[in-house]
Structure formats: C-alpha cells, structure tokens
Design a protein around this motif. Structure first.
Motif, PDB file in Angstrom:
ATOM      1  N   GLN A   1       0.436  -1.261  -5.670  1.00 51.25           N
ATOM      2  CA  GLN A   1       1.017  -0.334  -4.704  1.00 51.25           C
ATOM      3  C   GLN A   1       0.560   1.102  -4.942  1.00 51.25           C
ATOM      4  OE1 GLN A   1       5.323  -0.988  -5.048  1.00 51.25           O
ATOM      5  NE2 GLN A   1       5.259  -2.219  -3.201  1.00 51.25           N
ATOM      6  N   PRO A   2      -0.703   1.416  -4.732  1.00 43.00           N
ATOM      7  CA  PRO A   2      -1.145   2.808  -4.880  1.00 43.00           C
ATOM      8  C   PRO A   2      -0.338   3.742  -3.978  1.00 43.00           C
ATOM      9  CG  PRO A   2      -3.021   1.347  -4.681  1.00 43.00           C
ATOM     10  CD  PRO A   2      -1.807   0.528  -4.370  1.00 43.00           C
ATOM     11  N   PHE A   3      -0.160   4.977  -4.452  1.00 43.02           N
ATOM     12  CA  PHE A   3       0.679   5.933  -3.733  1.00 43.02           C
ATOM     13  C   PHE A   3      -0.013   7.290  -3.659  1.00 43.02           C
ATOM     14  CE2 PHE A   3       3.770   9.433  -3.995  1.00 43.02           C
ATOM     15  CZ  PHE A   3       4.419   9.245  -2.788  1.00 43.02           C
ATOM     16  N   PHE A   4       0.043   7.903  -2.465  1.00 45.00           N
ATOM     17  CA  PHE A   4      -0.480   9.254  -2.269  1.00 45.00           C
ATOM     18  C   PHE A   4       0.456  10.018  -1.337  1.00 45.00           C
ATOM     19  CE2 PHE A   4      -4.156   6.486  -2.864  1.00 45.00           C
ATOM     20  CZ  PHE A   4      -4.835   7.120  -3.890  1.00 45.00           C
TER      21      PHE A   4
ATOM     22  N   VAL B   1       9.058  -4.266   4.508  1.00 41.67           N
ATOM     23  CA  VAL B   1       8.920  -3.243   3.474  1.00 41.67           C
ATOM     24  C   VAL B   1       7.610  -3.440   2.711  1.00 41.67           C
ATOM     25  CG1 VAL B   1       9.944  -2.322   1.345  1.00 41.67           C
ATOM     26  CG2 VAL B   1      11.408  -2.959   3.273  1.00 41.67           C
ATOM     27  N   TYR B   2       7.298  -4.693   2.404  1.00 42.87           N
ATOM     28  CA  TYR B   2       6.042  -4.993   1.699  1.00 42.87           C
ATOM     29  C   TYR B   2       4.844  -4.630   2.566  1.00 42.87           C
ATOM     30  CZ  TYR B   2       3.103  -7.503  -1.669  1.00 42.87           C
ATOM     31  OH  TYR B   2       2.171  -7.845  -2.624  1.00 42.87           O
ATOM     32  N   TYR B   3       4.906  -4.955   3.846  1.00 47.17           N
ATOM     33  CA  TYR B   3       3.836  -4.620   4.787  1.00 47.17           C
ATOM     34  C   TYR B   3       3.577  -3.116   4.796  1.00 47.17           C
ATOM     35  CZ  TYR B   3       1.407  -3.924   9.222  1.00 47.17           C
ATOM     36  OH  TYR B   3       0.501  -3.529  10.181  1.00 47.17           O
ATOM     37  N   GLU B   4       4.624  -2.331   4.890  1.00 50.39           N
ATOM     38  CA  GLU B   4       4.471  -0.876   4.936  1.00 50.39           C
ATOM     39  C   GLU B   4       3.797  -0.343   3.676  1.00 50.39           C
ATOM     40  OE1 GLU B   4       5.976   1.825   7.082  1.00 50.39           O
ATOM     41  OE2 GLU B   4       5.812   0.269   8.617  1.00 50.39           O
ATOM     42  N   SER B   5       4.133  -0.920   2.533  1.00 49.88           N
ATOM     43  CA  SER B   5       3.562  -0.420   1.278  1.00 49.88           C
ATOM     44  C   SER B   5       2.081  -0.760   1.166  1.00 49.88           C
ATOM     45  CB  SER B   5       4.332  -0.985   0.080  1.00 49.88           C
ATOM     46  OG  SER B   5       4.125  -2.375  -0.066  1.00 49.88           O
ATOM     47  N   LEU B   6       1.671  -1.943   1.633  1.00 46.68           N
ATOM     48  CA  LEU B   6       0.273  -2.358   1.494  1.00 46.68           C
ATOM     49  C   LEU B   6      -0.629  -1.777   2.573  1.00 46.68           C
ATOM     50  CD1 LEU B   6       0.372  -6.123   0.437  1.00 46.68           C
ATOM     51  CD2 LEU B   6       0.689  -4.064  -0.934  1.00 46.68           C
ATOM     52  N   VAL B   7      -0.114  -1.640   3.777  1.00 47.65           N
ATOM     53  CA  VAL B   7      -0.941  -1.214   4.906  1.00 47.65           C
ATOM     54  C   VAL B   7      -0.893   0.296   5.120  1.00 47.65           C
ATOM     55  CG1 VAL B   7      -1.260  -1.427   7.408  1.00 47.65           C
ATOM     56  CG2 VAL B   7      -0.716  -3.448   6.034  1.00 47.65           C
ATOM     57  N   LYS B   8       0.287   0.891   4.899  1.00 45.68           N
ATOM     58  CA  LYS B   8       0.446   2.316   5.184  1.00 45.68           C
ATOM     59  C   LYS B   8       0.638   3.167   3.928  1.00 45.68           C
ATOM     60  CE  LYS B   8       2.506   1.362   9.710  1.00 45.68           C
ATOM     61  NZ  LYS B   8       3.679   1.592  10.593  1.00 45.68           N
TER      62      LYS B   8
ATOM     63  N   GLY C   1       3.748  -7.569  -8.426  1.00 43.99           N
ATOM     64  CA  GLY C   1       3.724  -8.871  -7.781  1.00 43.99           C
ATOM     65  C   GLY C   1       2.635  -9.063  -6.747  1.00 43.99           C
ATOM     66  N   ASN C   2       1.678  -8.162  -6.654  1.00 45.22           N
ATOM     67  CA  ASN C   2       0.611  -8.283  -5.660  1.00 45.22           C
ATOM     68  C   ASN C   2      -0.449  -9.241  -6.194  1.00 45.22           C
ATOM     69  OD1 ASN C   2      -1.564  -7.934  -3.871  1.00 45.22           O
ATOM     70  ND2 ASN C   2      -1.013  -5.806  -3.461  1.00 45.22           N
ATOM     71  N   THR C   3      -0.293 -10.510  -5.864  1.00 46.53           N
ATOM     72  CA  THR C   3      -1.149 -11.573  -6.383  1.00 46.53           C
ATOM     73  C   THR C   3      -2.618 -11.346  -6.052  1.00 46.53           C
ATOM     74  OG1 THR C   3       0.659 -13.167  -6.153  1.00 46.53           O
ATOM     75  CG2 THR C   3      -1.577 -14.053  -6.295  1.00 46.53           C
TER      76      THR C   3
ATOM     77  N   LEU D   1      -0.696 -10.513   2.749  1.00 45.32           N
ATOM     78  CA  LEU D   1       0.409 -10.497   3.707  1.00 45.32           C
ATOM     79  C   LEU D   1       0.680 -11.898   4.261  1.00 45.32           C
ATOM     80  CD1 LEU D   1      -0.386  -7.176   5.584  1.00 45.32           C
ATOM     81  CD2 LEU D   1       1.499  -7.587   3.992  1.00 45.32           C
ATOM     82  N   GLN D   2      -0.370 -12.668   4.476  1.00 48.46           N
ATOM     83  CA  GLN D   2      -0.177 -14.037   4.937  1.00 48.46           C
ATOM     84  C   GLN D   2       0.509 -14.874   3.864  1.00 48.46           C
ATOM     85  OE1 GLN D   2      -0.814 -15.306   8.114  1.00 48.46           O
ATOM     86  NE2 GLN D   2       0.473 -16.934   7.229  1.00 48.46           N
ATOM     87  N   LEU D   3       0.125 -14.641   2.608  1.00 46.22           N
ATOM     88  CA  LEU D   3       0.790 -15.327   1.503  1.00 46.22           C
ATOM     89  C   LEU D   3       2.275 -14.965   1.474  1.00 46.22           C
ATOM     90  CD1 LEU D   3       0.594 -17.101  -1.031  1.00 46.22           C
ATOM     91  CD2 LEU D   3      -0.043 -15.037  -2.323  1.00 46.22           C
ATOM     92  N   ALA D   4       2.578 -13.692   1.721  1.00 45.58           N
ATOM     93  CA  ALA D   4       3.974 -13.255   1.760  1.00 45.58           C
ATOM     94  C   ALA D   4       4.750 -13.990   2.850  1.00 45.58           C
ATOM     95  CB  ALA D   4       4.043 -11.747   1.982  1.00 45.58           C
ATOM     96  N   LYS D   5       4.127 -14.165   4.005  1.00 49.97           N
ATOM     97  CA  LYS D   5       4.775 -14.910   5.081  1.00 49.97           C
ATOM     98  C   LYS D   5       4.970 -16.373   4.697  1.00 49.97           C
ATOM     99  CE  LYS D   5       3.160 -12.133   9.018  1.00 49.97           C
ATOM    100  NZ  LYS D   5       2.341 -12.140  10.266  1.00 49.97           N
TER     101      LYS D   5
END
Length: 279
Positions: A185-188, A240-247, A12-14, A227-231
C-alpha cells in the motif's frame, strides 16, 4: 559481499509480494529483512505466512498491524467503533485459515533489533524503537524523533517502515536513516506521485568497505489480478481495498464510510454472528 532485500508493509497484498520476491530473486539477494505489517487488509492469509517462512529471513520486527490482529483475535477492541469493527472483520477473514496460535506467535518478534556489518551497526524497527504505531516519523516529523532511531541505542544506519513511503534522511549526528516503502500500500500526499503505486522495497548491499549501495526498488504488479482475487475470496470491505490499490487513498480511519460499507455489504451482521459464536 552481502545483498539484503528489505521488505515492509505487505498488508496482505499477495500479488504485489509475489512480484517483489520475483524481482529480488532475479537480483540474487542473499537474505531478507522483514519490518512488519504482514497481513490485513489484503487477500493474503496462510499463503503469505508460508511464502515468508520459505525465505532466508535473518531479521524481523513487530508491526502494529500484527498487534492489531492479535488484539482483534483476543476481543480486545471496542466493538462499537467502525474502524475497530473493520479490524475485527479483517481478523475474522484471516482466522478462516490462520489459527489463534499462529497469530499469537507473530507477537514474539521484538520492536527493534540490530545487525552488524564490519564496523557498521544497523538498527531495524517498524516505527520508533519502543512504539510501532503513530505519525512521529512521517516525512515532516521532528528531527528529535528521527534521532531516536540512531541513538536509542546508538547505530550508524537506521531502517524503519510504517509510513509507506521510501525515504532517505540523516540523523543529527550524520547517521543514515532509510525507509524501504510499502509493498502492499504505497502512500503519497501528492496526487501526481500517487499515480505510481508500484510495489516498493529496498535492497542494501554491503561489502568489505561498508554500505556499497542503497537501491530503492519499485516493481510493477497486476493490480487487477489482485482485485479479482479479492473478489474471489470475498474480501471484506472490498471498496476500501480497491481505493488503496487503484487511487492510493486509505480509509482505515474514515468512521462514517466504514460504517456505511459495513451496513450496505452486511459486514456488521457477519461480524456479530462471528463474535456471538466465539464468546
């Protein structure tokens, strides 16, 4: 010569998807393969389905989040568990724009398909050939599980998604196994690698001799715009979305945190109202 963009785990990450498609267009890809997990927990709804419908997608498999969306839509999730209430609330958000019939239609894709390029057989799946969820195929997975991708049935190259990490390894018989990574949502595990959360995808190039090139792509996109679109869209569980995209940290199974957010942000009340009005 055929150039294929392999897309997986958009979630869902537009904004990330649009950046990836712009990159693929600039590289003049001929077609697209889609490995599942299209929607949730990001901003995209009808817009992403319409964007994908306009692409020359020649192969598509079923992701586990499509199945979770279907189960949530049909009230087949435990409403007492915070992680499943999280999925139900995401489903509520999706269904503001996407119909039950459209969600049902997403279930029509297979778990595994094969494509042929000359003498090469390529197998595509979201995860295992018969199971699109689980942790068997993480980077530390057992060789026998990876071998299932290339022996069940036999193929020369296996391409799968799900683990949100770009990967290249080999089966026991020397078959090539590839993962394009995650767009949304890349993951490491490594904190240093986690500093680079650009959108990930892969381009495969075939010519008359075989697989000419494997190009693991990483594409910058405007995280703050997403993130602004999410708001603006009042996306549930924004934190939760913020944490996944930023951190690069994902809290999908953090029961205590999800419960706390649901209570503080009113998602539990919103969900209960929705569930009671759609019995």
């Amino acid at each position: 010569m055929t150039k294929i963009a392999v897309l997986s785990d958009i979630h869902g990450n537009t904004t990330a998807l649009n950046a990836v498609l712009e990159d693929a267009l600039s590289l003049q890809v001929d077609e697209y393969w889609l490995l599942g997990d299209i929607l949730m927990p990001g901003t995209g709804r009808k817009n992403i389905l319409e964007t994908l419908a306009d692409l020359p997608i020649t192969a598509q498999v079923l992701g586990n989040w499509e199945y979770s969306l279907w189960r949530a839509c049909h009230r087949k999730l435990d409403e007492t568990k915070p992680s499943l209430r999280y999925l139900l609330r995401q489903c509520q958000y999706i269904m503001e724009e996407v119909s039950q019939e459209e969600i049902d239609a997403l279930q029509n894709y297979p778990l595994q398909i094969h494509r042929q390029f000359g003498d090469l057989t390529i197998g595509l799946s979201h995860h295992l050939p018969d199971k699109n969820w689980g942790r068997e195929l993480i980077h530390l997975g057992k060789q026998e599980d990876f071998d299932r991708l290339v022996t069940d049935p036999a193929c020369d190259i296996a391409v799968y998604g799900h683990i949100h990490q770009q990967l290249l390894r080999y089966g026991s018989g020397g078959q090539l196994i590839l993962n394009p990574g995650s767009i949304g949502q890349p993951f490491f595990l490594s904190s240093n690698l986690r500093r680079d959360l650009r959108a990930q995808y892969m381009i495969l190039e075939f010519d008359e001799k075989g697989l000419k090139d494997v190009d693991f792509r990483r594409v910058d996109y405007d995280v703050q715009a997403e993130l602004q679109l999410a708001k603006d869209l009042n996306l549930p569980y924004y934190q939760v979305y913020y944490e996944s995209l930023v951190k690069g940290i994902h809290h999908t199974h953090n029961q205590d945190l999800l419960h706390e957010i649901a209570q503080e942000q009113g998602h539990d009340a919103e969900l209960d109202d929705w569930l009671s009005s759609n019995v």
